[in-house]
Design a protein around this motif. Structure first.
Motif, PDB file in Angstrom:
ATOM      1  N   LYS A  22      -9.501   4.567  -9.425  1.00 20.13           N
ATOM      2  CA  LYS A  22      -8.957   5.139  -8.191  1.00 20.13           C
ATOM      3  C   LYS A  22      -9.461   4.352  -6.996  1.00 20.13           C
ATOM      4  O   LYS A  22     -10.527   3.764  -7.026  1.00 20.13           O
ATOM      5  N   HIS A  26      -7.299   5.546  -0.751  1.00 19.66           N
ATOM      6  CA  HIS A  26      -6.027   6.167  -1.148  1.00 19.66           C
ATOM      7  C   HIS A  26      -6.278   6.961  -2.424  1.00 19.66           C
ATOM      8  O   HIS A  26      -6.048   6.470  -3.523  1.00 19.66           O
ATOM      9  N   SER A  29      -3.714   7.229  -5.453  1.00 15.44           N
ATOM     10  CA  SER A  29      -3.213   6.036  -6.135  1.00 15.44           C
ATOM     11  C   SER A  29      -4.320   5.430  -6.992  1.00 15.44           C
ATOM     12  O   SER A  29      -5.492   5.733  -6.813  1.00 15.44           O
TER      13      SER A  29
END
Length: 45
Positions: A22, A26, A29
């Motif tokens: 990860k 973000h 995403s």
């Protein structure tokens, strides 16, 4: 590079798994960090 992925890494003889991570900025995403491809007869699952 596409030929190597198609013919060697994603071959039906391999059990392909992807390492993902990860991104802190973000959180929804992720990125593929690598691929692990043991032979099917040596697969754990």
């Amino acid at each position: 590079m596409l030929k190597k992925w198609r013919d060697e890494i994603l071959s039906t003889d391999n059990d392909v798994h992807f390492y993902v991570g990860k991104q802190n900025a973000h959180r929804r995403s992720f990125s593929v960090l690598g691929a692990w491809r043991p032979k099917l007869e040596n697969a754990l699952f």
